[in-house]
Design a protein around this motif. Sequence first.
Motif, mmCIF file in Angstrom:
data_model
loop_
_atom_site.group_PDB
_atom_site.id
_atom_site.type_symbol
_atom_site.label_atom_id
_atom_site.label_comp_id
_atom_site.label_asym_id
_atom_site.label_seq_id
_atom_site.Cartn_x
_atom_site.Cartn_y
_atom_site.Cartn_z
ATOM 1 N N GLN A 138 0.939 -1.189 -0.047
ATOM 2 C CA GLN A 138 0.196 -0.041 -0.071
ATOM 3 C C GLN A 138 0.825 1.130 -0.137
ATOM 4 O O GLN A 138 1.941 1.343 0.490
ATOM 5 C CB GLN A 138 -0.809 0.073 1.154
ATOM 6 N N LEU A 139 0.398 2.183 -0.812
ATOM 7 C CA LEU A 139 1.012 3.430 -0.660
ATOM 8 C C LEU A 139 1.005 3.951 0.527
ATOM 9 O O LEU A 139 0.030 3.792 1.378
ATOM 10 C CB LEU A 139 0.454 4.367 -1.795
ATOM 11 N N LEU A 140 1.816 5.196 0.973
ATOM 12 C CA LEU A 140 1.847 5.827 2.199
ATOM 13 C C LEU A 140 0.624 6.496 2.560
ATOM 14 O O LEU A 140 -0.117 6.463 3.373
ATOM 15 C CB LEU A 140 3.165 6.672 2.266
ATOM 16 N N CYS A 141 -0.033 7.251 1.408
ATOM 17 C CA CYS A 141 -1.368 7.779 1.554
ATOM 18 C C CYS A 141 -2.192 7.020 1.683
ATOM 19 O O CYS A 141 -3.347 7.310 2.360
ATOM 20 C CB CYS A 141 -1.418 8.694 0.222
ATOM 21 N N GLN A 142 -2.313 5.650 1.354
ATOM 22 C CA GLN A 142 -3.446 4.929 1.753
ATOM 23 C C GLN A 142 -3.479 4.305 3.215
ATOM 24 O O GLN A 142 -4.333 4.315 3.817
ATOM 25 C CB GLN A 142 -3.318 3.528 0.784
ATOM 26 N N ARG A 143 -2.040 4.072 3.746
ATOM 27 C CA ARG A 143 -1.942 3.865 5.067
ATOM 28 C C ARG A 143 -2.517 5.142 5.911
ATOM 29 O O ARG A 143 -3.033 4.893 6.879
ATOM 30 C CB ARG A 143 -0.528 3.476 5.270
ATOM 31 N N LEU A 144 -2.117 6.243 5.500
ATOM 32 C CA LEU A 144 -2.487 7.508 6.100
ATOM 33 C C LEU A 144 -4.035 7.688 6.363
ATOM 34 O O LEU A 144 -4.631 8.010 7.305
ATOM 35 C CB LEU A 144 -1.667 8.767 5.685
ATOM 36 N N GLU A 145 -4.586 7.368 5.097
ATOM 37 C CA GLU A 145 -5.925 7.437 5.042
ATOM 38 C C GLU A 145 -6.743 6.414 5.859
ATOM 39 O O GLU A 145 -7.678 6.973 6.466
ATOM 40 C CB GLU A 145 -6.367 7.262 3.510
ATOM 41 N N MET A 174 -8.663 7.583 -1.984
ATOM 42 C CA MET A 174 -8.550 8.784 -1.736
ATOM 43 C C MET A 174 -7.969 9.431 -3.122
ATOM 44 O O MET A 174 -6.866 9.877 -3.369
ATOM 45 C CB MET A 174 -7.260 8.724 -0.641
ATOM 46 N N TRP A 176 -8.591 12.327 -4.104
ATOM 47 C CA TRP A 176 -8.286 13.992 -3.828
ATOM 48 C C TRP A 176 -6.815 13.991 -3.493
ATOM 49 O O TRP A 176 -6.278 15.154 -3.765
ATOM 50 C CB TRP A 176 -9.162 14.574 -2.961
ATOM 51 N N LEU A 177 -5.967 13.133 -3.271
ATOM 52 C CA LEU A 177 -4.608 13.372 -2.766
ATOM 53 C C LEU A 177 -3.789 13.343 -4.091
ATOM 54 O O LEU A 177 -2.687 13.700 -4.379
ATOM 55 C CB LEU A 177 -4.219 12.296 -1.909
#
Length: 177
Positions: A138-145, A174, A176-177
Motif C-alpha cells: 500500500q502507498l503511504l497515502c493509503q496507510r495514512l488514510e 483517496m 483527492w490526494l
Amino acid sequence: RRLFPPAVTDDLVCAFLALLWAVHPLRVEVVCWASERKELTCVCFMLLSMLAYLMQSRPRGSSLLPHLFYLLSLLFFVLAILAKPVAVTLPVVLFAFDWIFGGRMRIAKLLPFALGSAACCLLTMASQTTALKSGADQLLCQRLESVFVAPLVYLGQTAWPAGLSSFYKFTWKMDWL
C-alpha cells in the motif's frame, strides 16, 4: 444538574452508558463468541488497573497502601496486555485521568506503564513481520488514510450499526490526494 442532584444524575448517566455498551451491536460479539473472551478479559483488567491507579492517588493514613495499589495497578496492566495488546493505550488514559481529574501530570508514575506499552509494541511488531509485509504494497497515502478514516467509520457504525462484518477489507479511495 439543576433538576437533579449530581449523585443521581451521575448514577443515571453511568447506568445508561453501561447498558448502551452492553447491548450495542458492536459489543454483542464480545459477549456471544467464545473467541472474543480475550476482549472481556482485557477490559476487566484495564478497569481494575485504572481503579487501583486512582485508589493509590487518594490520600490515606498508611504510607504502604498507596504503594500496594500502585503495584496492583501495574500487575493488572500487565495482565490486560497479556490478554490483548490493545491495552497499550492504558498509559494515555491514565495520563488523561491525572491531567483532567487531578490537575497534575505524574510522568514518573506513568513511566513503567509507558515502557510496558513500548515493549509490547516492539514485541508485536517483531512477531508480526509477515503481517507488516502484507501492508507494504500500500502507498503511504493509503496507510495514512486508514488512520484517519477507520475511526470515522467506527463512529459511524456506533451511531448506525449496519453492514457489520467480522472482516473489513480496505476499500476506501483517496482520489483527492
